[in-house]
Design an enzyme around this catalytic site. Structure first.
Site, PDB file in Angstrom:
ATOM      1  N   ARG B  72       0.929  -1.206  -0.004  1.00  0.00           N
ATOM      2  CA  ARG B  72       0.190   0.090   0.220  1.00  0.00           C
ATOM      3  C   ARG B  72       0.645   1.054  -0.030  1.00  0.00           C
ATOM      4  O   ARG B  72       0.382   2.395  -0.738  1.00  0.00           O
ATOM      5  CB  ARG B  72      -1.030  -0.056   1.298  1.00  0.00           C
ATOM      6  CG  ARG B  72      -2.222   1.230   1.301  1.00  0.00           C
ATOM      7  CD  ARG B  72      -2.899   0.856   2.410  1.00  0.00           C
ATOM      8  NE  ARG B  72      -4.157   1.933   2.229  1.00  0.00           N
ATOM      9  CZ  ARG B  72      -4.278   3.018   3.362  1.00  0.00           C
ATOM     10  NH1 ARG B  72      -3.574   3.043   4.204  1.00  0.00           N
ATOM     11  NH2 ARG B  72      -5.408   3.941   3.028  1.00  0.00           N
ATOM     12  N   ILE B  98      -7.003   7.563  -0.718  1.00  0.00           N
ATOM     13  CA  ILE B  98      -6.879   5.819  -0.862  1.00  0.00           C
ATOM     14  C   ILE B  98      -7.549   5.418   0.204  1.00  0.00           C
ATOM     15  O   ILE B  98      -7.555   5.626   1.404  1.00  0.00           O
ATOM     16  CB  ILE B  98      -5.334   5.445  -0.608  1.00  0.00           C
ATOM     17  CG1 ILE B  98      -5.073   4.269  -0.877  1.00  0.00           C
ATOM     18  CG2 ILE B  98      -4.666   6.231   0.425  1.00  0.00           C
ATOM     19  CD1 ILE B  98      -3.606   3.666  -0.983  1.00  0.00           C
ATOM     20  N   SER B  99      -8.483   4.496  -0.212  1.00  0.00           N
ATOM     21  CA  SER B  99      -9.499   4.257   0.987  1.00  0.00           C
ATOM     22  C   SER B  99      -8.967   3.274   2.058  1.00  0.00           C
ATOM     23  O   SER B  99      -7.684   2.968   1.952  1.00  0.00           O
ATOM     24  CB  SER B  99     -10.617   3.068   0.086  1.00  0.00           C
ATOM     25  OG  SER B  99     -10.898   3.596  -1.087  1.00  0.00           O
ATOM     26  N   GLN B 100      -9.778   3.235   3.153  1.00  0.00           N
ATOM     27  CA  GLN B 100      -9.628   2.658   4.240  1.00  0.00           C
ATOM     28  C   GLN B 100      -9.267   1.056   3.856  1.00  0.00           C
ATOM     29  O   GLN B 100      -9.925   0.317   3.382  1.00  0.00           O
ATOM     30  CB  GLN B 100     -10.625   2.934   5.331  1.00  0.00           C
ATOM     31  CG  GLN B 100     -10.157   2.305   6.390  1.00  0.00           C
ATOM     32  CD  GLN B 100     -11.551   2.389   7.420  1.00  0.00           C
ATOM     33  OE1 GLN B 100     -12.523   2.548   7.100  1.00  0.00           O
ATOM     34  NE2 GLN B 100     -11.282   2.082   8.904  1.00  0.00           N
ATOM     35  N   PRO B 101      -8.261   0.521   4.465  1.00  0.00           N
ATOM     36  CA  PRO B 101      -7.827  -0.862   4.095  1.00  0.00           C
ATOM     37  C   PRO B 101      -8.754  -1.816   4.429  1.00  0.00           C
ATOM     38  O   PRO B 101      -9.151  -2.695   3.532  1.00  0.00           O
ATOM     39  CB  PRO B 101      -6.558  -1.374   4.762  1.00  0.00           C
ATOM     40  CG  PRO B 101      -5.889   0.005   5.033  1.00  0.00           C
ATOM     41  CD  PRO B 101      -6.950   1.106   5.318  1.00  0.00           C
TER      42      PRO B 101
END
Lengths: 821, 249
Positions: B72, B98-101
């Site tokens: 990431r 960038i989205s939350q994992p």
């Protein structure tokens, strides 16, 4: 020494410009960020007043010796800091959206309001030092301060209509510098070389401001607002921007990637959308102007949204569209052959877009013979018109609970039990109300709306369980209420429509649970469960057990978007790691956070210096009990003044309707009357100060009691009047209250001026700190208990102030004598 | 001369800074790998009770493996690199994140991918979601509307070796006609309605996932399923286990 007329005028202008600056900051921050943060940041920036009090208390002898220079110095700094503070604050990487993720944001938040507190600090220095310097003229000075603030509150509204919001940021410093120049030139306080020096300094500052500021004044709108995001799309541009106290409207065209605005559109729709222009309010809250040339075929998609449901039941002749905005609902009504449409829109500039700027694009929609446009607040229109409708429709009006409950602190009189009664009153027999909202998941908005409506329907002998219909798309829910019993034919049309477009049935009379949750499945049929429970005898229990606050909103507690419940907090916190942040109704919590910040700031900035100062001079201090009383007295006044003002603003907004004008009128009325009260208290020298305060508080109690107990009849009477008499009568009602509220502050200040002048800056500072906490506390009290309780609390605080009136308890006889002037 | 506390802390900061600089890229990558694995374990644990896991008791091991593999930090802007393995969304510029994992894991899990599947992504953003998908399937097609983001993501995907992601700058509303139909579609860009063409480009028994909410706060996930008969059904799923009612009603 008494201040001259020129000096009083200066105080009025400084006070007015500062109040205007506060309103301006609220507008600017609503535009570059979000309204709720604007509210908090600005209310906390007022800490500048409190800090000034402390500063003056500690440095008063020194600054008093250089009075004329200090006043002018602060005036120049005030002028410069007005635009600079804002520019600096907006340059910080503060992003409220990240507040819950990144602890550094809390730090930026703190820095933002410390920076914004600077202009208020300079303004408060001028007024606080003047109160100290001219202690014999306190009532007159305070009256000028209040009068100026009243004019400032009116002036800023007028300015917001005529010039762009960011340009006002340059107008206000000019006003301050000009009045400074006038004062220096005519006042005997400045003479000889000093006079010339200050005149030159002021002129140079004006020139510098003129040459350097405008170029650098760009608004730094958050990149997370929807306007900013749309502008990242190639070949997208802002066609037009209009600014008013109601917000900044931006019309945006996207050439390469067409805008497609169709909320609630069926998942099965294959309709191509016509050309659209986006309209953003304060860089967010997008709506769209749709191209229309008289051909309804391109509008076919409007028949495939959940909001098209009521049109399936029967032809609608008379339709009332509340919150007409850019015209989507009006077009929909036209498409379904409505012959008379009353389109109500609050923002005249929005109407202007459709009637003038983009009239051709919109097919002269707002000029068509079937369409009657009314520039009015929705509820005001409903209360004035006598017309009956087949359909009253409201789509996506500001009941939205989306966004983590951030609107929870906003009063909203469109969705209260009383407003629902008003809408129901205007339905023809067999007519419908239709409300479409964005889904919140888990459901919050619709259950609360159903609870509120069901309560309102009781006065109409309507059985909600027989009159309600609820359907939902994957993204929207449409609630329809019939003035009558829903019949079999309607149920069959409802089923056909829902089946055709994959809308889920969530409630209709006689529905079974198996029919729910077919196309857009929730874990359980929550909507069906909620509506059935809310329309049953278990209603109270269901509301109590529900994990969000879905108590019906009322005019007394008009916080429709307040869904927070303390009981749910532990569960949400325990799920935080898994990403439950979205369940937090953070608006309420942020309000609490703001209160805690204000308390901590007060302790650090006020009580700590006070304590240090007293420790240093403990051996010399003879009047310690007096300090506590002064502290308590002015703190109570600071809280109570705004409590009463805020509560009555809300009560009168409801009668005067138009939020902007109503708030301005009420504030200006209060401040003018309080100024008059202050002035007169200084003139009534034969009456003891304490007696003046007791009398004022008693009159306030009586007036408030009368207003609260007979509010229904007063509002009924006022609502029956036309605009001008209604406003005049409202001002007449506010004035006696404001007049009394203007007395306690200068009465006690004058007493201090005669006997304990060193306490004046303290009193000023304490009052300032209380004013920071007051609006936040007022909102919390009103949310929890309603405005009536808020007024009662305010009156109790005034009573407490009466008991605490700062006579010097260590020297009873002397203290008593000093009150007789 | 005695060293003051200030000097002491300054010296330790310098030492720390030097240590960081002296780490070899391999060491740094190892460090990131460890952080990544710890994060994925944590996510797997946290999401065990999520609504979006549906009937399963936990996330698909293949998804977890993909999450453990994709670096990431290679898709995160330099100034946020140190936060790469926190379970939070991070800004990537242009008002995007960038989205939350955890959300990436859930959305990927909901697609129930097979190796041979062809996936379409609307809204490439940082490219991270596409990379996770690329670990699971042979071909990922991704469209981004912001040219600068499209370019950057394409570079990052190439640099990290995800050659099976084919990116394009453009309007995602009409999908990717030439490559249709798709087994799965993921719409990470906000949409007020589901574009009809996208639904058409979804194979029968295909799945589409749409996150609803703001850039920093996904409120729920919408899973769109196309049945064998091309009927459309959606499921609205919360990333956590939460029922709004207490007691029996």
């Amino acid at each position: 020494m008494h201040p001259g007329a020129g000096y009083l005028l200066t105080i009025a202008v400084i006070s007015g410009a500062t109040l205007a600056y506060e309103v301006l900051l609220l507008r600017l921050f609503s535009l570059i960020q979000w309204h709720h943060f604007a509210f908090m940041v600005i209310s906390l920036a007022l800490l500048g007043y409190g800090v000034s009090g402390v500063f003056l208390a500690l440095a008063r002898q020194h600054v008093s010796r250089h009075f004329s220079s200090v006043i002018m110095g602060n005036l120049v700094l005030l002028a410069l800091s007005m635009p600079l503070s804002f520019m600096l604050a907006q340059a910080l990487p503060f992003n409220p959206a990240e507040l819950l993720w990144d602890p550094r944001q809390l730090f930026y938040w703190l820095v933002v309001y410390l920076i914004l507190a600077v202009p208020f600090f300079f303004a408060a220095n001028i007024i606080g030092l003047s109160l100290y310097q001219f202690r014999r003229g306190i009532p007159t000075l305070y009256a000028s301060d209040l009068l100026g603030a009243a004019l400032g509150s009116i002036g800023i509204i007028a300015l917001l209509f005529v010039i762009d919001v960011e340009q006002i940021l340059l107008v206000l410093p000019y006003l301050v510098l000009l009045i400074g120049l006038l004062l220096v030139t005519q006042s005997p306080l400045w003479s000889g070389r000093q006079k010339t020096l200050w005149q030159a300094s002021l002129l140079v500052t004006m020139a510098v401001t003129l040459f350097f500021m405008p170029a650098s004044l760009q608004l730094n709108v958050s990149s997370y607002k929807s306007l900013s995001q749309m502008l990242t799309v190639p070949e997208t541009q802002v066609l037009q921007r209009k600014s008013s106290p109601l917000g900044v409207l931006s019309v945006v065209e996207s050439r390469q990637v067409p805008l497609r605005y169709a909320p609630g559109l069926s998942i099965l729709s294959d309709a191509e959308l016509p050309e659209q222009l986006a309209v953003f309010t304060d860089a967010d809250a997008m709506s769209a102007i749709t191209r229309f040339d008289g051909d309804y075929e391109p509008l076919r998609f409007m028949g495939q949204t959940s909001s098209a449901l009521p049109y399936q039941f029967k032809p609608m002749q008379d339709v009332l569209v509340l919150g007409a905005g850019a015209g989507s609902d009006v077009l929909q009504a036209l498409m379904f052959d409505a012959s008379h449409i009353d389109a109500v829109e609050e923002n005249p500039q929005m109407i202007g877009l459709l009637q003038d700027d983009y009239a051709d694009f919109a097919g002269k929609l707002y000029k068509l013979p079937q369409v009657n446009v009314h520039q009015s607040e929705a509820r005001a229109f409903a209360s004035k018109t006598e017309r009956q409708y087949d359909l009253i429709t409201m789509s996506f009006m500001s009941a939205a609970g989306a966004g983590g409950g951030l609107f929870s602190m906003n009063e909203n009189y469109l969705f209260t039990v009383e407003s629902m009664r008003e809408y129901l009153r205007h339905l023809k027999p067999g007519g419908y109300i239709s409300i479409t909202q964005q889904n919140t998941h888990p459901p919050r908005v619709m259950p609360k709306l159903v609870a509120t409506l069901a309560e309102a329907m009781q006065s109409f002998r309507l059985a909600p369980s027989q009159s309600l219909i609820l359907i939902r798309s994957w993204q929207t829910t449409t609630l329809v209420v019939k003035n009558g019993t829903v019949n079999q034919e309607e149920i069959s049309q409802l089923k056909q429509f829902s089946e055709r477009y994959n809308f889920d049935l969530a409630y209709y009379p006689g529905m079974t649970e198996q029919e729910a949750n077919r196309f857009h499945r929730l874990k359980q049929p929550y909507f069906y469960q909620a509506v059935t429970a809310l329309l049953s005898e278990n209603k109270a229990q269901f509301i109590a057990d529900y994990k969000f606050n879905i108590e019906p909103a009322t005019d007394n507690q008009p916080y429709f978007s307040q869904f927070f419940k303390w009981e749910t907090l532990p569960e949400i916190l325990s799920l935080l790691d898994a990403g439950s942040i979205f369940l937090l109704e953070s608006g309420y919590l942020l309000l609490l956070a703001a209160l805690v910040q204000a308390l901590v700031a007060s302790l650090v900035l006020l009580l700590l210096p006070l304590w240090l100062w007293r420790r240093r001079r403990r051996d010399r201090d003879e009047a310690q009990p007096l300090h506590k009383r002064v502290l308590a007295y002015f703190f109570a006044l600071g809280l109570a003044f705004l409590f009463v003002e805020i509560a009555f603003i809300q009560k009168f907004v409801l009668i005067l309707h138009h939020p902007v004008y109503a708030v301005t009128t009420v504030i200006a009325g209060f401040l003018l009357a309080a100024g008059a009260g202050s002035y007169l208290s200084g003139r009534l020298r034969m009456v003891q100060a304490r007696i003046q305060v007791v009398a004022a508080v008693l009159v306030m109690i009586v007036l408030s009691a009368v207003y609260i107990s007979s509010y229904a009849s007063i509002s009924g009477f006022l609502l029956a009047q036309s605009d001008l008499p209604r406003y005049l009568l409202a001002i007449l009602m506010i004035m006696p209250l404001g007049f009394c509220m203007g007395i306690p502050f200068p009465a006690a200040m004058s007493m201090l001026g005669r006997e304990h002048d060193e306490m004046i800056p303290w009193a000023w500072g304490i009052n300032g700190f209380a004013s920071v906490m007051s609006p936040i506390l007022a909102t919390l009290i009103a949310m929890e208990f309603g405005f009536r309780v808020l007024i009662v609390v305010a009156l109790l605080l005034y009573l407490l102030a009466v008991c605490l009136f700062p006579t010097d308890s260590t020297k009873p006889s002397a203290g008593h004598n000093q009150l007789n002037v | 001369m005695t060293r003051t506390p200030f000097l002491n802390s300054a010296v330790s900061l310098v030492v720390m800074a030097l240590t960081c600089f002296s780490l070899s890229p391999v060491q740094a990558d190892d460090d990131f790998k460890q952080q990544r694995e710890a994060l994925v374990e944590e996510i797997a644990e946290d999401l065990r009770s999520s609504d979006a896991i549906l009937d399963q008791s936990e996330l698909d091991p293949k998804v977890l493996k993909a999450m453990k593999t994709v670096p990431r930090h290679e898709f995160v802007p330099e100034k946020h690199k140190h936060q790469s393995y926190r379970n939070r969304p991070l800004p990537i510029g242009y008002g995007q994140t960038i989205s939350q994992p955890a959300i990436v894991a859930l959305m990927t899990n909901l697609l129930e991918l097979e190796t041979a599947d062809k996936v379409l992504e609307i809204g490439t953003g940082s490219g991270y979601q596409a990379a996770v998908l690329a670990e699971l399937v042979e071909k990922v097609y991704s469209i981004e509307i912001v040219p600068e983001l499209a370019e950057r993501a394409a570079e990052d995907l190439k640099r990290t070796g995800y050659d099976n992601v084919i990116t394009r700058h453009g309007d995602g509303y009409y999908g990717w006609e030439e490559q249709a139909p798709f087994d799965a579609i993921i719409v990470t860009a906000a949409a007020d309605h589901i574009p009809p063409r996208l639904l058409k480009q979804l194979k029968p028994e295909g799945r589409m996932v749409i996150p609803v909410g703001s850039r920093f706060m996904v409120q729920h996930l919408v899973l769109v399923k196309k049945t064998e008969d091309s009927d459309i059904i959606t499921e609205q799923l919360l990333p956590v286990q939460f029922v709004p009612l207490t007691g029996e009603h």
